[in-house]
Scaffold this active site. Structure first.
Site, mmCIF file in Angstrom:
data_model
loop_
_atom_site.group_PDB
_atom_site.id
_atom_site.type_symbol
_atom_site.label_atom_id
_atom_site.label_comp_id
_atom_site.label_asym_id
_atom_site.label_seq_id
_atom_site.Cartn_x
_atom_site.Cartn_y
_atom_site.Cartn_z
ATOM 1 N N HIS A 1 0.751 -1.223 0.045
ATOM 2 C CA HIS A 1 0.114 0.066 -0.044
ATOM 3 C C HIS A 1 1.020 1.225 0.215
ATOM 4 O O HIS A 1 1.856 1.160 0.662
ATOM 5 C CB HIS A 1 -0.803 -0.121 1.112
ATOM 6 C CG HIS A 1 -2.089 -0.998 1.171
ATOM 7 N ND1 HIS A 1 -1.860 -2.250 1.117
ATOM 8 C CD2 HIS A 1 -3.446 -0.724 0.931
ATOM 9 C CE1 HIS A 1 -3.015 -2.918 1.160
ATOM 10 N NE2 HIS A 1 -3.962 -2.155 0.825
ATOM 11 N N SER B 1 -6.349 3.722 -5.975
ATOM 12 C CA SER B 1 -5.487 4.469 -4.800
ATOM 13 C C SER B 1 -5.615 6.170 -5.067
ATOM 14 O O SER B 1 -6.145 6.776 -3.925
ATOM 15 C CB SER B 1 -4.097 4.104 -4.807
ATOM 16 O OG SER B 1 -4.025 2.903 -4.077
ATOM 17 N N CYS C 1 -8.611 3.175 5.872
ATOM 18 C CA CYS C 1 -9.277 3.228 4.702
ATOM 19 C C CYS C 1 -9.611 4.775 4.169
ATOM 20 O O CYS C 1 -10.454 5.123 5.046
ATOM 21 C CB CYS C 1 -10.713 2.581 4.924
ATOM 22 S SG CYS C 1 -11.935 2.525 3.660
ATOM 23 N N ALA C 2 -9.000 5.041 3.489
ATOM 24 C CA ALA C 2 -9.271 6.678 2.831
ATOM 25 C C ALA C 2 -10.399 7.081 2.624
ATOM 26 O O ALA C 2 -11.193 8.347 2.979
ATOM 27 C CB ALA C 2 -8.281 7.087 2.114
HETATM 28 N N1 GUN Z 1 -2.926 3.502 2.212
HETATM 29 C C1 GUN Z 1 -3.509 3.736 3.317
HETATM 30 N N2 GUN Z 1 -4.655 3.736 3.155
HETATM 31 C C2 GUN Z 1 -4.903 3.574 1.938
HETATM 32 C C3 GUN Z 1 -6.321 3.425 1.360
HETATM 33 O O1 GUN Z 1 -7.487 3.672 1.663
HETATM 34 N N3 GUN Z 1 -6.104 2.881 -0.055
HETATM 35 C C4 GUN Z 1 -4.981 2.898 -0.562
HETATM 36 N N4 GUN Z 1 -4.884 2.301 -1.931
HETATM 37 N N5 GUN Z 1 -3.814 3.039 0.059
HETATM 38 C C5 GUN Z 1 -3.894 3.355 1.184
#
Ligand code: GUN
Length: 172
Positions: free
Chosen positions: A71, A88, A126-127
C-alpha cells in the site's frame, strides 16, 4: 448487469477470469483473489467478501505483511500520482488529501515517516471512510499501538478498502 449476474458469471467462469476481474481489490496482491476462488460458489457480495478476507487471513504472517507493504502512504500531495493505482488515487482524493495545506501535508508526511520507522510498514486507514483530519488524528493515536495490534488493524482496514472496491466493481 445485475449483481447476481456478475456473481453467476464469476461462479461459472475460470480462475483466470476471476483473478482478472477481482485481482485489484487487494492492492498489488492478486494472490488473495486467486486463493478465494476456492470458496465458490459465491452467494452474494457479503459472502464473496468474506471468502476474500478468509483467504487473506489464512495466508501466513509474511504474506500479510507483504500485502500491507504493497500500500502507498496516504500523502498530502498526489505528486507521486503516476505511481498510484487508479483505485488508490481515487481513494486518496476522496479523503481530501489532494487539497491539504502545505503545513498539514508536511505534518502527515512526518507522521507517516515516524509510523514506518516504528512498525516497518505503511500506515493503513481506509481513506474513503476518513477525511483528512480524521486520518491525522488516527495516525497520532495508532503510533502508540503495539506492532501486533497495528498488523491486525491494517488487515481490518484493508478489508474495508476491498469491500468498497468490490462495491464499485459490482456497480460497473
Ligand atoms: N494506504 C493507506 N490507506 C489507503 C487506502 O485507503 N487506499 C490505498 N490504496 N492505500 C492506502
Amino acid at each position: 448487469m445485475t449483481t447476481q449476474d456478475r456473481l453467476a458469471r464469476w461462479n461459472a467462469g475460470s480462475r483466470e477470469a476471476f483473478v482478472a476481474a477481482l485481482g485489484h481489490l487487494f492492492e498489488h496482491s492478486p494472490w488473495v483473489a486467486e486463493a478465494a476462488f476456492e470458496g465458490r460458489p459465491f452467494r452474494d457480495p457479503e459472502h464473496l467478501h468474506a471468502q476474500l478476507c478468509a483467504a487473506m487471513r489464512g495466508a501466513g504472517h509474511a504474506r500479510q505483511r507483504a500485502l500491507i507493504l504493497a500500500h502507498p502512504d496516504l500523502a498530502g500531495r498526489l505528486g507521486r500520482a503516476a505511481a498510484l493505482t487508479a483505485e488508490s488515487a481515487r481513494e486518496q482524493a476522496s479523503a481530501g488529501l489532494d487539497e491539504m495545506a502545505q503545513d498539514e501535508a508536511a505534518e502527515l508526511a512526518r507522521l507517516n515517516r515516524t509510523y514506518r520507522e516504528r512498525f516497518g510498514f505503511p500506515f493503513i486507514l481506509c481513506a474513503r471512510l476518513n477525511h483528512r483530519d480524521a486520518i491525522l488524528a488516527a495516525l497520532r493515536v495508532r503510533l502508540e499501538s503495539s506492532p501486533e495490534q497495528e498488523h491486525e488493524t491494517a488487515l481490518a482496514e484493508i478489508e474495508k478498502i476491498a469491500w468498497l472496491r468490490l462495491q464499485d466493481l459490482l456497480k460497473g
